[in-house]
Scaffold this active site. Structure first.
Site, PDB file in Angstrom:
ATOM      1  N   GLY A  28       0.838  -1.200   0.000  1.00 51.66           N
ATOM      2  CA  GLY A  28       0.000   0.000   0.000  1.00 51.66           C
ATOM      3  C   GLY A  28       0.867   1.241   0.000  1.00 51.66           C
ATOM      4  O   GLY A  28       2.061   1.174  -0.298  1.00 51.66           O
ATOM      5  N   ASN A  29       0.279   2.372   0.276  1.00 55.88           N
ATOM      6  CA  ASN A  29       1.065   3.610   0.379  1.00 55.88           C
ATOM      7  C   ASN A  29       0.411   4.542   1.395  1.00 55.88           C
ATOM      8  O   ASN A  29      -0.635   4.228   1.951  1.00 55.88           O
ATOM      9  CB  ASN A  29       1.232   4.262  -1.001  1.00 55.88           C
ATOM     10  CG  ASN A  29      -0.076   4.713  -1.596  1.00 55.88           C
ATOM     11  OD1 ASN A  29      -0.730   5.613  -1.087  1.00 55.88           O
ATOM     12  ND2 ASN A  29      -0.504   4.060  -2.682  1.00 55.88           N
ATOM     13  N   ARG A  30       1.052   5.683   1.632  1.00 51.99           N
ATOM     14  CA  ARG A  30       0.658   6.559   2.729  1.00 51.99           C
ATOM     15  C   ARG A  30      -0.495   7.515   2.411  1.00 51.99           C
ATOM     16  O   ARG A  30      -0.809   8.374   3.228  1.00 51.99           O
ATOM     17  CB  ARG A  30       1.854   7.423   3.140  1.00 51.99           C
ATOM     18  CG  ARG A  30       2.957   6.689   3.857  1.00 51.99           C
ATOM     19  CD  ARG A  30       4.095   7.672   4.038  1.00 51.99           C
ATOM     20  NE  ARG A  30       5.262   7.119   4.686  1.00 51.99           N
ATOM     21  CZ  ARG A  30       5.517   7.227   5.992  1.00 51.99           C
ATOM     22  NH1 ARG A  30       4.665   7.830   6.788  1.00 51.99           N
ATOM     23  NH2 ARG A  30       6.613   6.722   6.483  1.00 51.99           N
TER      24      ARG A  30
END
Ligand code: CTP
Length: 222
Positions: A28-30
């Site tokens: 995933g990412n932020r």
């Protein structure tokens, strides 16, 4: 209240995408989704008919906005193309550029003696670039760029490479600042130059970006 986007259909993407590795793990990412959700709300306040395609985030849907929840980049691509045509496309989601070549159907286990794990990732389809080539094409296609350095240079190059009308670039720190907070600064690049929005709360930046989009639609009704 003025409604500069009355009668316009606006399609917004927001949040991260999660790319599953196995039934319990993902890449995933932020991205918090706050900027995209704020833009969807601002477009709705400006009178638009708004569809928001959201990656996995825990944010309430803005009132009056049609929300479609997705998880992966592939699902987001499908949802966006199912929701087209639109007058305006705003790709605020942080879409994964790569996804695992295979999703394991059961949990990947470490074996005795394993000192690492090789993952093969493949490119995802670029939703923004595909929308810019869609028929009928939205009158305005707006992309985002999160950059750690040379923000304006990268934004200019990305706008041309993806054939989009506007790129809204923001600087992110290696600690995720610019992604997760409530404030932002956007450098919005078009063919005719660029303007800076903020620093200001994301809700205010969203109103300013929507005003800029409405002004462009009026100039160039096509
Ligand atoms: N985007 C997309 N589909 C992808 C990847 C990105 O629609 N598969 C969109 C995002 O929604 C955003 C813009 O493209 O509007 C960001 O461009 P991208 O080239 O992915 O930015 P970075 O990840 O910052 O690019 P790079 O890794 O090359 O810096």
């Amino acid at each position: 209240m003025s409604a500069p986007l009355a009668g316009r259909r606006v399609l917004v993407t927001a949040g991260p995408t999660f790319e599953d590795l196995d039934p319990v793990r993902f890449l995933g990412n932020r991205s918090s989704g706050k900027m995209g959700f704020a833009i969807a709300a601002a477009a709705q306040r400006a009178g638009a008919d708004v569809v928001l395609v959201a990656g996995p985030v825990h944010l309430p849907a803005p009132e009056g906005v049609q929300r479609i929840d997705v998880r992966s980049a592939a699902q987001m691509h499908d949802a966006v193309f199912a929701a087209l045509p639109a007058d305006v496309y705003i790709g605020a989601a942080a879409v994964a550029d790569f996804t695992p070549a295979h999703i394991a159907s059961s949990k990947i286990k470490k074996q005795p003696g394993d000192d690492g794990l090789q993952l093969r990732l493949v490119r995802t389809r670029d939703i923004l670039a595909d929308v810019a080539l869609a028929t009928p094409r939205p009158t305005l296609v707006v992309g985002f760029a999160a950059e750690t350095d040379a923000v304006d240079e990268h934004a200019r190059a990305k706008r041309i490479a993806k054939r989009v009308d506007l790129i809204a670039a923001n600087r992110v720190g290696i600690d995720g600042s610019g992604f997760e907070g409530d404030d932002n600064t956007l450098h919005v690049h078009g063919a005719d130059g660029h303007v800076q929005l903020g620093p200001a709360p994301k809700t205010e930046i969203a109103d300013q970006l929507v005003a800029l989009i409405a002004a462009r639609l009026q100039q160039d009704p096509r």
